[in-house]
Design a protein around this motif. Structure first.
Motif, PDB file in Angstrom:
ATOM      1  N   TRP A 220       8.287 -22.178 -38.965  1.00  0.00           N
ATOM      2  CA  TRP A 220       9.107 -21.755 -37.814  1.00  0.00           C
ATOM      3  C   TRP A 220      10.481 -22.240 -38.151  1.00  0.00           C
ATOM      4  CZ3 TRP A 220       7.731 -19.070 -33.432  1.00  0.00           C
ATOM      5  CH2 TRP A 220       6.426 -19.014 -33.409  1.00  0.00           C
ATOM      6  N   MET A 221      11.580 -21.323 -37.823  1.00  0.00           N
ATOM      7  CA  MET A 221      12.857 -21.726 -37.817  1.00  0.00           C
ATOM      8  C   MET A 221      13.741 -21.443 -36.355  1.00  0.00           C
ATOM      9  SD  MET A 221      14.456 -18.484 -39.834  1.00  0.00           S
ATOM     10  CE  MET A 221      13.740 -16.833 -39.496  1.00  0.00           C
ATOM     11  N   ASP A 222      14.844 -22.524 -36.332  1.00  0.00           N
ATOM     12  CA  ASP A 222      15.670 -22.531 -35.004  1.00  0.00           C
ATOM     13  C   ASP A 222      16.439 -21.164 -35.239  1.00  0.00           C
ATOM     14  OD1 ASP A 222      14.627 -24.775 -33.857  1.00  0.00           O
ATOM     15  OD2 ASP A 222      15.988 -26.089 -35.161  1.00  0.00           O
ATOM     16  N   VAL A 223      16.718 -20.773 -34.003  1.00  0.00           N
ATOM     17  CA  VAL A 223      18.049 -19.497 -34.085  1.00  0.00           C
ATOM     18  C   VAL A 223      19.021 -20.043 -33.129  1.00  0.00           C
ATOM     19  CG1 VAL A 223      18.385 -17.221 -33.581  1.00  0.00           C
ATOM     20  CG2 VAL A 223      16.062 -17.816 -34.486  1.00  0.00           C
ATOM     21  N   PRO A 224      19.828 -20.917 -33.779  1.00  0.00           N
ATOM     22  CA  PRO A 224      21.031 -21.454 -32.780  1.00  0.00           C
ATOM     23  C   PRO A 224      21.885 -20.418 -32.336  1.00  0.00           C
ATOM     24  CG  PRO A 224      21.546 -21.933 -35.152  1.00  0.00           C
ATOM     25  CD  PRO A 224      19.966 -21.343 -35.108  1.00  0.00           C
ATOM     26  N   PRO A 225      22.425 -20.781 -31.268  1.00  0.00           N
ATOM     27  CA  PRO A 225      23.471 -19.603 -30.519  1.00  0.00           C
ATOM     28  C   PRO A 225      24.472 -19.607 -31.300  1.00  0.00           C
ATOM     29  CG  PRO A 225      23.061 -21.596 -29.245  1.00  0.00           C
ATOM     30  CD  PRO A 225      22.128 -21.912 -30.375  1.00  0.00           C
ATOM     31  N   GLU A 226      25.321 -18.549 -31.290  1.00  0.00           N
ATOM     32  CA  GLU A 226      26.518 -18.279 -31.960  1.00  0.00           C
ATOM     33  C   GLU A 226      27.235 -17.392 -30.951  1.00  0.00           C
ATOM     34  OE1 GLU A 226      26.273 -16.598 -36.071  1.00  0.00           O
ATOM     35  OE2 GLU A 226      24.476 -17.458 -36.255  1.00  0.00           O
ATOM     36  N   GLU A 227      28.464 -18.119 -30.718  1.00  0.00           N
ATOM     37  CA  GLU A 227      29.335 -17.409 -29.801  1.00  0.00           C
ATOM     38  C   GLU A 227      29.802 -15.986 -30.069  1.00  0.00           C
ATOM     39  OE1 GLU A 227      33.784 -18.317 -27.604  1.00  0.00           O
ATOM     40  OE2 GLU A 227      33.085 -19.730 -28.908  1.00  0.00           O
TER      41      GLU A 227
END
Length: 328
Positions: A220-227
Protein backbone atom coordinates in the motif's frame (compact mmCIF):
# COMPACT_ATOMS: atom_id res chain seq x y z
CA UNK A 1 6.43 4.39 -4.50
CA UNK A 2 4.47 7.05 -6.37
CA UNK A 3 1.96 7.28 -9.20
CA UNK A 4 2.90 8.56 -12.66
CA UNK A 5 2.12 12.23 -13.27
CA UNK A 6 0.82 12.94 -16.78
CA UNK A 7 0.21 16.28 -18.45
CA UNK A 8 -3.10 15.75 -20.26
CA UNK A 9 -3.18 19.25 -21.71
CA UNK A 10 -2.79 18.14 -25.36
CA UNK A 11 -5.90 15.93 -25.03
CA UNK A 12 -7.91 18.83 -23.61
CA UNK A 13 -6.79 21.48 -26.09
CA UNK A 14 -6.26 19.31 -29.16
CA UNK A 15 -2.82 20.85 -29.56
CA UNK A 16 0.49 19.11 -29.04
CA UNK A 17 1.57 15.48 -29.11
CA UNK A 18 -1.66 13.68 -28.26
CA UNK A 19 -0.22 10.33 -29.35
CA UNK A 20 2.55 10.64 -26.78
CA UNK A 21 0.03 11.39 -24.03
CA UNK A 22 -1.96 8.36 -25.13
CA UNK A 23 1.12 6.18 -24.72
CA UNK A 24 1.74 7.58 -21.25
CA UNK A 25 -1.86 6.88 -20.23
CA UNK A 26 -1.63 3.37 -21.65
CA UNK A 27 1.55 2.61 -19.69
CA UNK A 28 0.07 3.95 -16.45
CA UNK A 29 -3.18 1.99 -16.82
CA UNK A 30 -1.29 -1.23 -17.55
CA UNK A 31 1.20 -0.87 -14.72
CA UNK A 32 -0.64 0.98 -11.95
CA UNK A 33 -4.29 1.42 -12.89
CA UNK A 34 -3.86 4.89 -11.37
CA UNK A 35 -2.28 8.16 -12.47
CA UNK A 36 -2.14 11.82 -11.50
CA UNK A 37 -3.47 14.16 -14.20
CA UNK A 38 -2.15 17.71 -14.50
CA UNK A 39 -2.45 20.32 -17.24
CA UNK A 40 -6.21 19.74 -17.47
CA UNK A 41 -7.00 23.45 -17.62
CA UNK A 42 -9.74 23.45 -14.97
CA UNK A 43 -9.71 26.64 -12.90
CA UNK A 44 -8.71 25.84 -9.28
CA UNK A 45 -11.20 28.48 -8.15
CA UNK A 46 -13.95 26.09 -9.27
CA UNK A 47 -12.81 23.43 -6.82
CA UNK A 48 -12.42 26.05 -4.09
CA UNK A 49 -16.05 27.13 -4.57
CA UNK A 50 -17.20 23.53 -4.46
CA UNK A 51 -15.18 22.79 -1.33
CA UNK A 52 -16.55 25.80 0.58
CA UNK A 53 -20.16 25.05 -0.34
CA UNK A 54 -19.82 21.34 0.45
CA UNK A 55 -18.34 22.03 3.88
CA UNK A 56 -21.22 24.37 4.62
CA UNK A 57 -23.70 21.64 3.68
CA UNK A 58 -22.12 18.91 5.78
CA UNK A 59 -21.95 21.30 8.75
CA UNK A 60 -25.76 21.54 8.80
CA UNK A 61 -27.81 19.67 11.42
CA UNK A 62 -28.61 16.10 10.39
CA UNK A 63 -32.33 16.85 10.33
CA UNK A 64 -31.77 19.50 7.68
CA UNK A 65 -29.50 17.25 5.59
CA UNK A 66 -32.12 14.50 5.87
CA UNK A 67 -34.53 16.74 3.95
CA UNK A 68 -32.58 15.60 0.88
CA UNK A 69 -31.94 12.07 2.16
CA UNK A 70 -31.57 9.21 -0.28
CA UNK A 71 -34.81 7.71 0.98
CA UNK A 72 -36.50 10.63 -0.78
CA UNK A 73 -34.70 10.02 -4.07
CA UNK A 74 -36.43 6.76 -4.90
CA UNK A 75 -34.97 4.65 -7.69
CA UNK A 76 -32.75 7.53 -8.76
CA UNK A 77 -30.59 6.86 -5.64
CA UNK A 78 -29.78 10.55 -5.21
CA UNK A 79 -29.30 12.60 -2.10
CA UNK A 80 -27.58 12.53 1.29
CA UNK A 81 -26.68 9.53 3.42
CA UNK A 82 -25.37 9.64 7.01
CA UNK A 83 -22.13 8.26 8.42
CA UNK A 84 -22.28 4.48 8.18
CA UNK A 85 -25.03 4.59 5.53
CA UNK A 86 -22.88 3.19 2.72
CA UNK A 87 -21.25 -0.24 2.69
CA UNK A 88 -17.91 -1.28 1.21
CA UNK A 89 -16.94 -4.97 1.29
CA UNK A 90 -20.06 -5.47 3.48
CA UNK A 91 -18.74 -3.08 6.15
CA UNK A 92 -20.04 0.40 6.99
CA UNK A 93 -17.84 3.29 5.84
CA UNK A 94 -16.88 6.09 8.21
CA UNK A 95 -18.18 8.80 5.92
CA UNK A 96 -21.31 10.66 4.89
CA UNK A 97 -22.04 11.71 1.36
CA UNK A 98 -24.16 13.36 -1.27
CA UNK A 99 -25.07 11.37 -4.39
CA UNK A 100 -25.67 13.22 -7.66
CA UNK A 101 -25.91 12.50 -11.37
CA UNK A 102 -27.29 13.85 -14.61
CA UNK A 103 -30.19 16.03 -13.50
CA UNK A 104 -33.31 14.73 -15.24
CA UNK A 105 -36.83 16.09 -15.01
CA UNK A 106 -39.57 13.90 -13.58
CA UNK A 107 -41.19 13.96 -17.03
CA UNK A 108 -38.15 12.45 -18.75
CA UNK A 109 -39.14 9.09 -20.31
CA UNK A 110 -36.27 7.33 -18.53
CA UNK A 111 -37.49 8.61 -15.18
CA UNK A 112 -41.15 7.84 -15.89
CA UNK A 113 -40.24 4.27 -16.80
CA UNK A 114 -38.55 3.81 -13.39
CA UNK A 115 -35.05 3.29 -14.75
CA UNK A 116 -32.66 2.98 -11.77
CA UNK A 117 -30.11 5.75 -11.14
CA UNK A 118 -32.01 8.18 -13.37
CA UNK A 119 -33.91 11.15 -12.03
CA UNK A 120 -33.66 14.64 -10.59
CA UNK A 121 -30.93 15.58 -8.15
CA UNK A 122 -32.07 16.49 -4.65
CA UNK A 123 -30.85 20.02 -4.01
CA UNK A 124 -30.61 21.29 -0.42
CA UNK A 125 -32.14 24.64 0.39
CA UNK A 126 -28.80 25.83 1.67
CA UNK A 127 -26.14 26.73 1.04
CA UNK A 128 -27.50 28.27 -2.13
CA UNK A 129 -23.98 28.21 -3.62
CA UNK A 130 -23.84 24.40 -3.65
CA UNK A 131 -26.01 23.69 -6.69
CA UNK A 132 -24.25 26.05 -9.16
CA UNK A 133 -20.85 24.85 -7.92
CA UNK A 134 -21.82 21.20 -8.47
CA UNK A 135 -23.31 21.85 -11.90
CA UNK A 136 -20.21 23.75 -13.05
CA UNK A 137 -17.97 20.99 -11.69
CA UNK A 138 -19.89 18.20 -13.40
CA UNK A 139 -19.74 20.05 -16.71
CA UNK A 140 -15.97 20.45 -16.41
CA UNK A 141 -15.44 16.82 -15.35
CA UNK A 142 -17.57 15.52 -18.23
CA UNK A 143 -15.42 17.36 -20.77
CA UNK A 144 -12.27 16.04 -19.11
CA UNK A 145 -13.66 12.50 -19.12
CA UNK A 146 -14.27 12.65 -22.88
CA UNK A 147 -10.73 13.93 -23.40
CA UNK A 148 -9.21 11.17 -21.27
CA UNK A 149 -11.00 8.30 -22.99
CA UNK A 150 -9.89 9.76 -26.31
CA UNK A 151 -6.32 9.48 -25.08
CA UNK A 152 -6.90 5.95 -23.83
CA UNK A 153 -8.23 4.95 -27.24
CA UNK A 154 -5.03 6.18 -28.85
CA UNK A 155 -2.94 4.33 -26.28
CA UNK A 156 -4.83 1.11 -27.03
CA UNK A 157 -4.15 1.43 -30.76
CA UNK A 158 -7.68 2.57 -31.59
CA UNK A 159 -8.71 5.86 -33.14
CA UNK A 160 -9.37 8.77 -30.78
CA UNK A 161 -13.14 8.66 -31.32
CA UNK A 162 -13.57 4.94 -30.71
CA UNK A 163 -15.22 5.33 -27.27
CA UNK A 164 -17.18 8.45 -28.25
CA UNK A 165 -18.86 6.78 -31.23
CA UNK A 166 -20.68 4.28 -29.07
CA UNK A 167 -19.65 3.43 -25.54
CA UNK A 168 -19.49 6.99 -24.16
CA UNK A 169 -21.59 8.83 -26.73
CA UNK A 170 -24.13 9.30 -23.94
CA UNK A 171 -22.12 8.41 -20.82
CA UNK A 172 -23.47 7.49 -17.43
CA UNK A 173 -22.29 10.33 -15.17
CA UNK A 174 -22.30 9.97 -11.41
CA UNK A 175 -20.81 12.40 -8.92
CA UNK A 176 -20.25 11.96 -5.20
CA UNK A 177 -19.16 14.34 -2.47
CA UNK A 178 -17.83 12.50 0.54
CA UNK A 179 -17.19 13.93 3.99
CA UNK A 180 -14.95 11.95 6.34
CA UNK A 181 -15.53 13.17 9.90
CA UNK A 182 -12.48 13.23 12.15
CA UNK A 183 -11.61 10.29 14.36
CA UNK A 184 -9.57 10.34 17.54
CA UNK A 185 -7.13 7.58 16.55
CA UNK A 186 -6.03 5.91 13.31
CA UNK A 187 -7.23 2.46 14.42
CA UNK A 188 -10.94 3.36 14.25
CA UNK A 189 -11.92 1.41 11.11
CA UNK A 190 -11.74 2.71 7.55
CA UNK A 191 -13.14 5.77 5.86
CA UNK A 192 -13.66 3.41 2.93
CA UNK A 193 -12.44 -0.18 3.02
CA UNK A 194 -10.44 -1.85 0.25
CA UNK A 195 -12.36 -1.86 -3.05
CA UNK A 196 -12.20 -1.20 -6.77
CA UNK A 197 -14.49 1.13 -8.70
CA UNK A 198 -17.28 -0.26 -10.88
CA UNK A 199 -17.03 1.60 -14.13
CA UNK A 200 -14.77 3.02 -16.81
CA UNK A 201 -12.82 5.91 -15.28
CA UNK A 202 -12.89 7.76 -11.96
CA UNK A 203 -11.63 11.34 -11.72
CA UNK A 204 -10.96 12.30 -8.12
CA UNK A 205 -10.35 15.71 -6.60
CA UNK A 206 -9.07 15.69 -3.02
CA UNK A 207 -8.90 18.44 -0.45
CA UNK A 208 -5.55 19.20 1.18
CA UNK A 209 -5.89 16.40 3.76
CA UNK A 210 -4.47 13.03 2.78
CA UNK A 211 -6.06 9.63 3.26
CA UNK A 212 -6.20 7.83 -0.08
CA UNK A 213 -4.09 4.67 -0.35
CA UNK A 214 -3.50 2.51 -3.44
CA UNK A 215 -2.29 -1.08 -3.42
CA UNK A 216 0.77 -1.28 -5.64
CA UNK A 217 2.91 -4.31 -6.47
CA UNK A 218 5.02 -3.69 -3.36
CA UNK A 219 2.17 -2.95 -0.97
CA UNK A 220 0.00 0.00 0.00
CA UNK A 221 1.14 3.52 -0.84
CA UNK A 222 -0.18 6.94 0.09
CA UNK A 223 -1.51 9.21 -2.64
CA UNK A 224 -1.02 12.66 -1.15
CA UNK A 225 -3.10 15.51 -2.58
CA UNK A 226 -1.34 17.80 -5.04
CA UNK A 227 -2.66 21.25 -5.79
CA UNK A 228 -4.18 21.45 -9.26
CA UNK A 229 -3.95 17.68 -9.84
CA UNK A 230 -6.61 14.98 -10.13
CA UNK A 231 -6.21 11.30 -9.39
CA UNK A 232 -7.53 9.15 -12.26
CA UNK A 233 -8.09 5.42 -11.97
CA UNK A 234 -9.30 2.48 -14.02
CA UNK A 235 -12.62 0.91 -13.03
CA UNK A 236 -13.67 -2.74 -13.21
CA UNK A 237 -15.48 -2.25 -16.51
CA UNK A 238 -12.39 -0.97 -18.30
CA UNK A 239 -10.37 -3.82 -16.77
CA UNK A 240 -12.98 -6.24 -18.12
CA UNK A 241 -13.12 -4.67 -21.57
CA UNK A 242 -9.34 -4.75 -21.97
CA UNK A 243 -9.11 -8.36 -20.83
CA UNK A 244 -7.06 -7.37 -17.80
CA UNK A 245 -4.50 -5.35 -19.75
CA UNK A 246 -5.61 -2.32 -17.75
CA UNK A 247 -5.65 -2.81 -13.98
CA UNK A 248 -8.60 -1.98 -11.79
CA UNK A 249 -6.45 -1.42 -8.71
CA UNK A 250 -7.68 -1.76 -5.12
CA UNK A 251 -7.66 1.36 -3.02
CA UNK A 252 -8.96 2.50 0.36
CA UNK A 253 -9.27 5.62 2.51
CA UNK A 254 -7.77 6.03 5.96
CA UNK A 255 -9.93 7.81 8.52
CA UNK A 256 -9.06 11.44 9.09
CA UNK A 257 -7.46 11.85 12.50
CA UNK A 258 -8.47 15.18 14.03
CA UNK A 259 -9.61 16.80 10.77
CA UNK A 260 -12.60 16.72 8.44
CA UNK A 261 -11.72 15.53 4.93
CA UNK A 262 -13.64 16.01 1.68
CA UNK A 263 -13.23 14.13 -1.57
CA UNK A 264 -14.98 14.60 -4.91
CA UNK A 265 -15.05 11.43 -7.06
CA UNK A 266 -16.59 11.76 -10.53
CA UNK A 267 -17.45 8.56 -12.39
CA UNK A 268 -17.30 8.68 -16.19
CA UNK A 269 -18.91 5.44 -17.32
CA UNK A 270 -20.35 3.74 -20.41
CA UNK A 271 -23.82 4.65 -21.62
CA UNK A 272 -26.63 2.92 -19.75
CA UNK A 273 -27.74 0.85 -22.75
CA UNK A 274 -24.22 0.17 -24.06
CA UNK A 275 -23.48 -3.50 -24.58
CA UNK A 276 -20.45 -4.68 -22.66
CA UNK A 277 -18.02 -6.26 -25.10
CA UNK A 278 -14.25 -6.82 -25.21
CA UNK A 279 -12.28 -4.15 -27.04
CA UNK A 280 -10.71 -5.11 -30.38
CA UNK A 281 -7.17 -5.41 -29.04
CA UNK A 282 -4.13 -7.18 -30.45
CA UNK A 283 -2.07 -9.65 -28.41
CA UNK A 284 -2.76 -12.10 -25.64
CA UNK A 285 -4.49 -10.96 -22.48
CA UNK A 286 -2.86 -11.65 -19.10
CA UNK A 287 -4.18 -14.50 -16.95
CA UNK A 288 -7.40 -13.99 -15.03
CA UNK A 289 -6.56 -12.47 -11.63
CA UNK A 290 -9.77 -13.54 -9.84
CA UNK A 291 -7.84 -15.54 -7.24
CA UNK A 292 -5.92 -12.46 -6.07
CA UNK A 293 -8.63 -9.81 -6.36
CA UNK A 294 -9.97 -8.23 -3.18
CA UNK A 295 -13.44 -9.68 -3.86
CA UNK A 296 -12.25 -13.00 -5.41
CA UNK A 297 -14.40 -12.45 -8.50
CA UNK A 298 -13.54 -12.68 -12.17
CA UNK A 299 -13.89 -9.63 -14.41
CA UNK A 300 -13.73 -11.66 -17.61
CA UNK A 301 -17.41 -12.51 -18.05
CA UNK A 302 -18.80 -9.88 -20.40
CA UNK A 303 -22.54 -9.92 -20.88
CA UNK A 304 -25.49 -7.54 -20.95
CA UNK A 305 -25.70 -3.77 -20.74
CA UNK A 306 -23.76 -1.46 -18.50
CA UNK A 307 -26.99 -0.40 -16.82
CA UNK A 308 -27.78 -3.95 -15.74
CA UNK A 309 -24.28 -4.35 -14.38
CA UNK A 310 -24.28 -1.04 -12.49
CA UNK A 311 -27.71 -1.59 -10.93
CA UNK A 312 -26.55 -4.89 -9.43
CA UNK A 313 -23.40 -3.28 -8.07
CA UNK A 314 -25.09 -0.27 -6.46
CA UNK A 315 -27.72 -2.54 -4.89
CA UNK A 316 -24.95 -4.08 -2.80
CA UNK A 317 -23.86 -0.67 -1.52
CA UNK A 318 -27.35 0.34 -0.33
CA UNK A 319 -29.17 -3.00 0.14
CA UNK A 320 -31.98 -1.63 2.29
CA UNK A 321 -32.67 1.24 -0.09
CA UNK A 322 -32.59 -1.13 -3.05
CA UNK A 323 -35.12 -3.43 -1.40
CA UNK A 324 -37.39 -0.53 -0.54
CA UNK A 325 -37.33 1.09 -3.97
CA UNK A 326 -37.87 -2.15 -5.89
CA UNK A 327 -40.66 -3.48 -3.68
CA UNK A 328 -43.94 -3.68 -5.54
Amino acid sequence: MSLPVIDVGPLVTGRGDVASVGRELDAACRRDGFLVAVGHGIDPALQARLDIAARAFFALPEAEKAAVGMDRGGRAWRGWFPVGGELTADGADHKEGLYLGTDLAATDPRVRSGRPLHGPNLWPARPVELRPAIEAWMTAMTALGHALVGGLALGLGLDAQWFARGLTANPTLLFRIFHYPPVAAPAEGWGVAEHTDYGLLTILAQDHHGGLEVRGPDGWMDVPPEEGAFVVNVGDMLDRMTGGRYRSTPHRVRPSVGVSRLSFPFFFDPGWDAEVRPLPLVGDAPPDDAATRWDATSLRDLDGTYGDYLTAKVARVFPALHEETTRE
